[in-house]
Design a protein around this motif. Structure first.
Motif, PDB file in Angstrom:
ATOM      1  N   ASN A   1      43.505  39.017  53.027  1.00 26.38           N
ATOM      2  CA  ASN A   1      42.128  38.967  52.531  1.00 26.38           C
ATOM      3  C   ASN A   1      41.931  38.147  51.269  1.00 26.38           C
ATOM      4  N   GLY A   2      43.042  37.804  50.573  1.00 22.80           N
ATOM      5  CA  GLY A   2      42.919  37.171  49.267  1.00 22.80           C
ATOM      6  C   GLY A   2      42.928  38.215  48.164  1.00 22.80           C
ATOM      7  N   PHE A   3      43.271  37.802  46.955  1.00 27.47           N
ATOM      8  CA  PHE A   3      43.411  38.737  45.831  1.00 27.47           C
ATOM      9  C   PHE A   3      42.065  39.357  45.453  1.00 27.47           C
ATOM     10  N   GLU A   4      41.054  38.523  45.257  1.00 29.76           N
ATOM     11  CA  GLU A   4      39.767  39.017  44.777  1.00 29.76           C
ATOM     12  C   GLU A   4      39.110  39.980  45.765  1.00 29.76           C
ATOM     13  N   SER A   5      39.339  39.755  47.071  1.00 23.37           N
ATOM     14  CA  SER A   5      38.682  40.577  48.092  1.00 23.37           C
ATOM     15  C   SER A   5      39.446  41.860  48.397  1.00 23.37           C
ATOM     16  N   THR A   6      40.599  42.021  47.805  1.00 23.76           N
ATOM     17  CA  THR A   6      41.402  43.229  48.031  1.00 23.76           C
ATOM     18  C   THR A   6      41.187  44.206  46.881  1.00 23.76           C
ATOM     19  N   SER A   7      40.811  45.423  47.195  1.00 22.31           N
ATOM     20  CA  SER A   7      40.557  46.438  46.174  1.00 22.31           C
ATOM     21  C   SER A   7      41.753  47.373  46.030  1.00 22.31           C
ATOM     22  N   VAL A   8      41.789  48.076  44.902  1.00 18.07           N
ATOM     23  CA  VAL A   8      42.827  49.091  44.699  1.00 18.07           C
ATOM     24  C   VAL A   8      42.719  50.163  45.779  1.00 18.07           C
TER      25      VAL A   8
ATOM     26  N   PHE B   1      48.627  55.240  42.167  1.00 16.80           N
ATOM     27  CA  PHE B   1      48.698  53.798  41.871  1.00 16.80           C
ATOM     28  C   PHE B   1      48.703  53.568  40.363  1.00 16.80           C
ATOM     29  N   TYR B   2      47.797  54.253  39.661  1.00 16.81           N
ATOM     30  CA  TYR B   2      47.660  54.011  38.225  1.00 16.81           C
ATOM     31  C   TYR B   2      48.774  54.649  37.393  1.00 16.81           C
ATOM     32  N   LEU B   3      49.640  55.416  38.029  1.00 15.73           N
ATOM     33  CA  LEU B   3      50.844  55.877  37.345  1.00 15.73           C
ATOM     34  C   LEU B   3      51.806  54.714  37.113  1.00 15.73           C
ATOM     35  N   TYR B   4      51.743  53.720  37.996  1.00 14.53           N
ATOM     36  CA  TYR B   4      52.668  52.590  37.942  1.00 14.53           C
ATOM     37  C   TYR B   4      52.035  51.326  37.381  1.00 14.53           C
ATOM     38  N   PHE B   5      50.749  51.101  37.671  1.00 11.60           N
ATOM     39  CA  PHE B   5      50.089  49.873  37.236  1.00 11.60           C
ATOM     40  C   PHE B   5      48.729  50.204  36.622  1.00 11.60           C
ATOM     41  N   LYS B   6      48.436  49.583  35.466  1.00  6.98           N
ATOM     42  CA  LYS B   6      47.161  49.825  34.803  1.00  6.98           C
ATOM     43  C   LYS B   6      46.006  49.153  35.542  1.00  6.98           C
ATOM     44  N   SER B   7      46.332  48.072  36.273  1.00  4.85           N
ATOM     45  CA  SER B   7      45.291  47.308  36.951  1.00  4.85           C
ATOM     46  C   SER B   7      45.905  46.478  38.072  1.00  4.85           C
ATOM     47  N   LYS B   8      45.039  45.829  38.824  1.00  8.49           N
ATOM     48  CA  LYS B   8      45.495  44.936  39.878  1.00  8.49           C
ATOM     49  C   LYS B   8      46.225  43.736  39.270  1.00  8.49           C
ATOM     50  N   GLU B   9      45.765  43.300  38.089  1.00  6.40           N
ATOM     51  CA  GLU B   9      46.398  42.162  37.415  1.00  6.40           C
ATOM     52  C   GLU B   9      47.838  42.490  37.013  1.00  6.40           C
ATOM     53  N   GLU B  10      48.053  43.735  36.555  1.00  8.10           N
ATOM     54  CA  GLU B  10      49.412  44.136  36.177  1.00  8.10           C
ATOM     55  C   GLU B  10      50.312  44.182  37.407  1.00  8.10           C
TER      56      GLU B  10
END
Length: 271
Positions: free
Chosen positions: A11-18, A32-41
Motif C-alpha cells: 500500500n505504500g508507507f503513507e497509506s499504511t496505518s498503525v 505496538f507502542y511498547l516497541y515503537f513510539k511511531s511509524k517513523e521509529e
C-alpha cells in the motif's frame, strides 16, 4: 517489522496505518507502542536491520584476505543477492518516497550510503590500481549507477535474473570504463562526503543506548555491555581494548549494530 514491510510494499508507507499493522500482526495498538513510539521509529528500525545486515556481509566478502580481482564481483553479488532474497525490503527502499521527504530518515539513509561508498572506494583502489587515480571517484559513481539500475530487474516478479551472469556483466562494464575513461567529473572534495560521520552528541548516544536497553532485556551479555558503554560516555575510564570488546559484544545483536557504529564514530571524533 516483517508484517509492516508486507503492508508498505502493498500500500505504500503513507497509506499504511498503525491499525493495519496491528491487525496484520494480531496484536493491540498498545503492544505496538511498547516497541515503537511511531511509524517513523519503526522505519528507523527497518533501515537499521536491513542496512547493517548487508554491511556486515559486505565487510566479510571484501576483507583484505580476499583476492583483489574478485572484490567487485563479491560486493555486487552480495548486495544484489540480499535485495533478491529480501524483496519486500528492496521494493520499499527503492521506491518509497518518504525516505526523501523525512529529514531524519533521509540523513540516516545518507549515512549508510556513505558507508557503502566508502567500501566501494576501497574496492576501486585495490582492484583497479592500474587506473588513473583521478578517475577513482567517477568509477565509484559508475558502480553505484549500474547496481541501482540493474537492481530494478529484481523487482519484476516474473523476470528471471541469473545473478552470477548479471554480476559478471556489471564487472565487465566497470572494468572497461576503469581501463579507458579519461574525463574526470567527480572531484576529490567528494571524499569528504564519503568520510562524513553522523553527528550524535553524548546525550543523544546515551539516550539511544537507554532505548535499546529497554527493548533488549533477555540478553544479559548485551545488556551489561551497553550499560558499561553508557557509563563510559559520562565518566571515561575504560581502556580502548575493553571498549572494542564491548562493541564486539553488542554488534552481534541486530538491534545494536547502528549503535555500535555511532559509538565508535563518536569516540573517534572525541580524539
Amino acid at each position: 517489522m516483517e508484517k509492516s514491510l508486507e503492508l508498505f510494499a502493498e500500500n505504500g508507507f503513507e497509506s499504511t496505518s498503525v491499525q493495519q499493522i496491528t491487525e496484520r500482526c494480531g496484536i493491540s495498538k498498545g503492544a505496538f507502542y511498547l516497541y515503537f513510539k511511531s511509524k517513523e521509529e519503526l522505519i528507523h528500525s527497518l533501515i537499521d536491520q536491513f542496512m547493517t545486515g548487508i554491511l556486515k556481509e559486505l565487510e566479510q566478502v571484501v576483507s583484505d584476505d580476499q583476492p583483489k580481482d574478485e572484490l567487485l564481483y563479491n560486493f555486487i553479488y552480495t548486495s544484489l543477492g540480499e535485495l533478491q532474497q529480501q524483496s519486500n525490503y528492496a521494493k520499499f527502499f527503492l521506491t518509497e518516497q518518504v525516505l526523501t521527504f523525512n529529514k531524519d530518515l533521509f540523513q540516516r539513509m545518507q549515512n549508510y550510503m556513505n558507508m557503502f561508498n566508502s567500501i566501494i572506494f576501497s574496492i576501486v583502489k585495490r582492484q583497479f590500481d592500474q587506473a588513473n587515480p583521478n578517475m577513482y571517484l567517477d568509477i565509484v559513481f559508475t558502480i553505484n549507477g549500474l547496481i541501482k539500475s540493474y537492481s530494478e530487474l529484481l523487482l519484476i516478479g516474473n523476470y528471471k535474473v541469473d545473478l552470477n551472469l548479471l554480476c559478471r556483466s556489471i564487472v565487465e562494464k566497470v572494468t572497461l570504463i576503469a581501463e579507458q575513461a579519461t574525463i574526470q567529473f567527480v572531484t576529490p572534495d567528494y571524499l569528504s562526503h564519503i568520510n562524513q560521520t553522523p553527528t550524535y552528541s553524548k546525550e543523544q548516544l546515551s539516550e539511544l543506548i537507554t532505548t535499546i536497553q529497554q527493548e533488549i532485556q533477555d540478553d544479559e551479555l548485551v545488556g551489561e555491555s551497553l550499560q558499561l558503554l553508557k557509563e563510559h560516555l559520562h565518566e571515561p575510564k575504560l581502556s580502548s581494548v575493553l571498549i572494542e570488546g564491548l562493541l564486539k559484544n553488542i554488534k552481534e545483536n541486530e538491534q545494536c549494530k547502528w549503535c555500535a557504529y555511532l559509538y565508535k564514530k563518536y569516540l573517534h571524533k572525541e580524539k
